[in-house]
Design an enzyme around this catalytic site. Structure first.
Site, PDB file in Angstrom:
ATOM      1  N   ARG A   9      13.356   2.811   3.179  1.00  0.00           N
ATOM      2  CA  ARG A   9      12.488   3.272   2.074  1.00  0.00           C
ATOM      3  C   ARG A   9      13.177   4.386   1.293  1.00  0.00           C
ATOM      4  O   ARG A   9      13.014   4.511   0.082  1.00  0.00           O
ATOM      5  CB  ARG A   9      11.127   3.732   2.597  1.00  0.00           C
ATOM      6  CG  ARG A   9      11.201   4.861   3.594  1.00  0.00           C
ATOM      7  CD  ARG A   9       9.817   5.359   3.977  1.00  0.00           C
ATOM      8  NE  ARG A   9       9.881   6.242   5.127  1.00  0.00           N
ATOM      9  CZ  ARG A   9       9.113   7.299   5.304  1.00  0.00           C
ATOM     10  NH1 ARG A   9       8.211   7.625   4.399  1.00  0.00           N
ATOM     11  NH2 ARG A   9       9.222   8.038   6.380  1.00  0.00           N
ATOM     12  N   GLU A  57      -4.509  -1.429  -5.298  1.00  0.00           N
ATOM     13  CA  GLU A  57      -3.288  -2.235  -5.277  1.00  0.00           C
ATOM     14  C   GLU A  57      -3.416  -3.538  -6.062  1.00  0.00           C
ATOM     15  O   GLU A  57      -2.455  -4.001  -6.671  1.00  0.00           O
ATOM     16  CB  GLU A  57      -2.874  -2.520  -3.830  1.00  0.00           C
ATOM     17  CG  GLU A  57      -2.520  -1.268  -3.024  1.00  0.00           C
ATOM     18  CD  GLU A  57      -3.739  -0.496  -2.526  1.00  0.00           C
ATOM     19  OE1 GLU A  57      -4.879  -1.000  -2.667  1.00  0.00           O
ATOM     20  OE2 GLU A  57      -3.570   0.613  -2.000  1.00  0.00           O
ATOM     21  N   PHE A  82      -0.577  -3.370   2.085  1.00  0.00           N
ATOM     22  CA  PHE A  82      -1.442  -3.379   0.902  1.00  0.00           C
ATOM     23  C   PHE A  82      -0.804  -4.153  -0.262  1.00  0.00           C
ATOM     24  O   PHE A  82      -1.490  -4.472  -1.226  1.00  0.00           O
ATOM     25  CB  PHE A  82      -1.794  -1.941   0.517  1.00  0.00           C
ATOM     26  CG  PHE A  82      -2.286  -1.165   1.702  1.00  0.00           C
ATOM     27  CD1 PHE A  82      -3.352  -1.644   2.444  1.00  0.00           C
ATOM     28  CD2 PHE A  82      -1.658  -0.003   2.128  1.00  0.00           C
ATOM     29  CE1 PHE A  82      -3.787  -0.980   3.585  1.00  0.00           C
ATOM     30  CE2 PHE A  82      -2.089   0.669   3.260  1.00  0.00           C
ATOM     31  CZ  PHE A  82      -3.156   0.184   3.992  1.00  0.00           C
ATOM     32  N   ARG A 166       9.870   2.312   7.450  1.00  0.00           N
ATOM     33  CA  ARG A 166       9.593   3.746   7.462  1.00  0.00           C
ATOM     34  C   ARG A 166      10.598   4.489   8.346  1.00  0.00           C
ATOM     35  O   ARG A 166      10.962   5.631   8.087  1.00  0.00           O
ATOM     36  CB  ARG A 166       8.182   3.980   8.011  1.00  0.00           C
ATOM     37  CG  ARG A 166       7.867   5.430   8.292  1.00  0.00           C
ATOM     38  CD  ARG A 166       6.410   5.612   8.689  1.00  0.00           C
ATOM     39  NE  ARG A 166       6.088   7.028   8.792  1.00  0.00           N
ATOM     40  CZ  ARG A 166       6.035   7.684   9.949  1.00  0.00           C
ATOM     41  NH1 ARG A 166       6.264   7.060  11.082  1.00  0.00           N
ATOM     42  NH2 ARG A 166       5.743   8.979   9.962  1.00  0.00           N
TER      43      ARG A 166
END
Lengths: 311, 287, 275
Positions: A9, A57, A82, A166
């Site tokens: 990320r 979203e 999402f 992440r």
């Protein structure tokens, strides 16, 4: 650089910033997660081209579609859950069906989300995205690959789903010599006894597992499939034909993801015994990411053990 | 105005619950403290004053229901459930550990007293609608309380739920909007300005009340007059302070999620212990 | 175009709608007819568009968020000259480019693929936002059904448009009062529509009769003068307008006329055209 770890990320945010300088038509959308998705890196450099849509979203995907119709290139960013989950139908109907030039930057995929637990651990996104006609699905393994993938996605005409993590993961590719091409798998290690096909953070785990297997007398080939759709059929068939046994490894459900995609190819073109390593048909849970990776059996040691049993 | 003793007791309970929050942060090293602390006074008032619940019998059929749409505020719920005796306080020390009963977002199958698996924002109001509707269908008079965050309101599913709650006349449903004004990316009005919140809910057919959500007197006044209007769902718009009770973290978006340092955690624990003794004294003086 | 010409054009478009749906043996005449007047007004009076150059960069955009009104959109585009009117008879046929719901990839003049309710308005917001970001001065119009605004995504988009002050966006609500399952207030009432958009920071313009060109003219002129906030034109219309047996009947939401019904409808519209 041995030992260096970066979350993909982070690479996403950094790549967006670099591309933002190069390409004036690049617009970044986020849904109140800029700090986490790392689009904040882009936001600091180009505040006018960074749009926070708030926690909405479905709308963000529609806005991205609308922007794409005007010839700009939007990157819509949120957590995988999402993006692929909540906004599936918006992506399918407003982006996929009209084949609009929208890039979806989905971070926090898989169980390595860690402590946030099952609600936020998306182990289903590859399956959801790859069934949309015309969608390109990319899951980079490290920082070098992730940055290259973001630019390739920008240059590609059509919708692209980019899957990032992440957790900081080892940098396994060499920035100088690395070459990324959508749809082309990379053989990282040649071998003759079994083919390990991995994607995302599991690529480094597979490489490590291959070294362990070597000590046990098993010569494993390791292939990095960064593009799950369109998948590199040629490479997979050639390797399966050579080793006669294939193991897929991913931080995703064993249903419908990399394992599904590889099985679909080999089942028709080169049937060989296959083993799918990933998240079994279950939800995740809260806990430190490294512990979860072990518990759910996608770390190098678990891979090594499972491959030994399989071969 | 609510009774003084009642208020004094709840203030004390709330402070003790804040100690529980700190205990979990101590165990896990981090947590979504901002919203947990801003909404904690409301959760305390509900469990210690208003709701018909029984820690010995958490699945009691006629119980009032509570759920956190903003599931990341679960530290507030864990803290209050522990204080109320739903589970052993030692469980608080497992926060952040693998296989804990108190995960990063609440799980109804892991912890007694939790009514729904929330965490994906915007789901809670719909689930609360379903519970309230079921109560109406069964002719039961339990109430359903839900807390949503202000940052969560842009999620369209809230407005689908809002229309439905009004249509079905769910006056057994009470939704608190924890209006702490900050979300993960900063000031809610900058991320996505959803003001005016009260006018929106009114236009969607709700009765709306506006209070200070960290003021026990105002919380109790609001709870005592529910339903605000017969035949309509009630929305209580609560102005709150994010990270309320952390002297160094109040009203700071950075404390939405706190990676605690030893030093600040020590300070917070000390301040909260002082507050508890002060409130204990105040309570005794009223007796 | 003067009022009389607009009425004549709208009447022709109504005939096209009925003919297209009759040829397809399926489709959505009810909402197409309620919105026929406003869409005529948009394409023949209000919007800066050029059928010879459907993709010109500075054109005004139209997004049919209630995508099932495709017969109305296609009829307007055909009468405007984007493609042959004759092609309308291929609507919904296998291999035809005139899909059951608007398809931007294959139909000249269609600015956005739509059909899944609630999504068109987001795309329209994206277009309006893009114009603001890159300093272009086109405007974006989007037409929603009144039943459609039960979708949460409409309010996500509305909140965004209001917060970002997109005054180049005009949202039109076709308030014909009926959806598939019946009256919108019985199914899940979205009323008061006006208060809702006002609470989402829109300039709201209420139109008593959205099938009247004088009232439409007044509303769109007011919209043009609005500064600093998006506009919602909430217009009351009659579902099935112009065909006596279809008017105000939920049953004609998505049904094609049979031979006799088609004949009667065309006779009525023919007569209306002569008046």
């Amino acid at each position: 650089m041995a030992g260096k770890k970066i979350a993909t990320r982070e690479s996403y945010g950094n790549a967006l910033k670099e591309l933002g300088e190069k390409y004036q038509d690049l617009v970044v959308l986020d849904a109140d997660l800029a700090g986490a998705t790392k689009t904040s890196t882009f936001q600091k450099a180009f505040p006018d081209r960074h749009i926070d849509c708030g926690i909405a979203e479905g709308n963000m995907m529609g806005i991205a579609a609308g922007i794409a119709t005007t010839g700009k290139v939007p990157f819509a960013s949120t957590f995988a859950m999402f993006a692929a989950g909540r906004a599936f139908e918006q992506i399918r109907n407003s982006i996929g069906y009209p084949h609009l030039n929208v890039k979806i930057g989905a971070t926090h995929a898989g169980i390595s989300v860690g402590e946030d637990g099952a609600t936020h651990q998306c182990n289903e996104d590859i399956a959801l995205m790859r069934v949309i006609p015309g969608m390109t699905v990319i899951c980079p393994a490290d920082d070098v690959e992730a940055k290259a993938a973001v630019e390739a996605a920008y240059l590609h005409d059509g919708p692209v789903y980019l899957r990032f993590g992440r957790l900081a993961v080892p940098v396994i590719n060499d920035e100088e010599s690395y070459h990324f091409e959508i749809g082309k798998g990379i053989t990282l290690k040649e071998g003759k006894d079994v083919t390990l096909v991995a994607t995302g953070l599991c690529v480094s785990e597979a490489l490590e597992a291959a070294l362990m297997l070597e000590k046990e007398g098993i010569d494993a080939e390791v292939i990095n499939i960064h593009t799950i759709k369109p998948i590199d059929e040629e490479l997979l068939v050639a390797s399966a034909g050579k080793t006669g046994k294939v193991v897929t490894i991913e931080e995703h459900s064993v249903l419908g993801g990399l394992g599904g995609a590889v099985s679909e190819v080999l089942g028709t073109k080169c049937p060989v015994p296959t083993l799918r390593i990933g998240i079994e048909d279950t939800f995740g849970e809260s806990g430190p990411a490294a512990e979860l990776i072990k518990k759910y059996g996608i770390d190098a040691e678990s891979i090594c053990r499972k491959v030994k049993e399989f071969v | 105005m609510a009774d003084k003793k009642r208020v004094a007791n709840l203030k004390l309970q709330a402070a003790k619950c804040r100690q529980n929050v700190l205990r979990m942060v101590r165990a896990g090293g981090h947590g979504h403290v901002g919203g947990a602390l801003s909404s904690l006074d409301i959760v305390t008032a509900l469990y210690f004053d208003k709701m018909n619940v029984d820690p010995e019998n958490p699945k009691m059929e006629d119980r009032d229901r509570f759920l956190l749409s903003a599931g990341h505020k679960c530290l507030a719920q864990y803290a209050v459930l522990a204080e109320k005796g739903f589970f052993d306080k030692e469980v608080l020390d497992t926060y952040g550990k693998l296989a804990a009963k108190i995960p990063g977002h609440p799980d109804m199958h892991k912890l007694p007293g939790v009514e729904a698996n929330t965490g994906a924002l915007g789901h809670g109001m719909s689930i609360a609608n379903g519970m309230a509707m079921a109560g109406k269908l069964d002719g039961k008079d339990y109430k359903v309380y839900a807390i949503t965050g202000d940052g969560e309101l842009p999620e369209g599913s809230n407005w689908e739920a809002a229309v439905a709650a009004a249509k079905f006349g769910l006056d057994n449903l009470v939704v608190f909007v924890d209006n702490n004004g900050l979300q993960i990316s900063g000031d809610v009005t900058k991320v996505m300005d959803m003001r005016p919140i009260d006018e929106k809910f009114k236009a969607f057919g709700w009765a709306v009340k506006y209070i200070d959500g960290n003021d026990m007197n105002q919380i109790l006044d609001a709870l005592d007059s529910i339903p605000e209007e017969k035949g309509k769902p009630t929305m209580i718009l609560c102005d709150t302070v994010k990270a309320k009770g952390l002297s160094f973290g109040e009203n700071k978006a950075g404390f939405h999620f706190w990676n605690a340092t030893e030093e600040l955690l020590d300070q917070a624990e000390k301040e909260m212990a002082e507050l508890v003794s002060k409130l204990e004294k105040e309570k005794e003086e009223l007796v | 175009m003067n009022k009389e010409m607009l009425q004549k054009t709208a009447n022709q478009i109504r005939k096209d709608i009925v003919t297209a749906v009759y040829s397809a043996k399926s489709g959505h005449p009810g909402g197409s007819l309620s919105a026929a007047d406003v869409m005529t007004y948009l394409y023949f009076e209000e919007m800066n568009v050029d059928p010879k150059n459907p993709d010109k960069a500075d054109r005004d955009r139209f997004v049919l968020s209630k995508g099932h009104n495709a017969p109305a959109l296609y009829s307007c585009l055909a009468e405007k000259g984007y493609f042959p009117v004759e092609d309308l008879k291929t609507l919904r046929h296998t291999g035809s480019y005139l899909q059951g719901h608007p398809d931007m990839k294959h139909i000249p003049g269609v600015d956005m693929t739509s059909g899944s309710l609630g999504q068109g308005i987001s795309a329209a917001v994206g277009m309006a936002l893009s114009a603001k970001l890159f300093n272009e001065d086109y405007r974006v119009f989007t037409l929603l059904g009144d039943g459609e605004i039960q979708e949460g995504q409409v309010w996500e988009a509305a909140m965004f448009a209001g917060a970002k002050k997109l005054d180049n966006l005009i949202v039109i609500v076709d308030n014909n009062g009926l959806q598939i399952d019946g009256k919108i207030d019985d199914v899940c009432s979205p009323y008061p529509i006006i208060d809702k958009f006002a609470a989402f920071n829109f300039k709201v313009i209420a139109v008593e009769d959205g099938n009247d060109f004088d009232q439409l003219d007044k509303a769109f002129n007011e919209a043009r003068l609005t500064d600093g906030q998006p506009v919602a034109i909430v217009m009351k219309t009659v579902k099935g307008k112009g065909v006596s047996f279809m008017e105000d009947q939920a049953g004609w939401h998505g049904k094609a006329p049979n031979d006799d019904e088609y004949k009667q409808a065309m006779e009525e519209l023919e007569k209306a055209g002569e008046a």
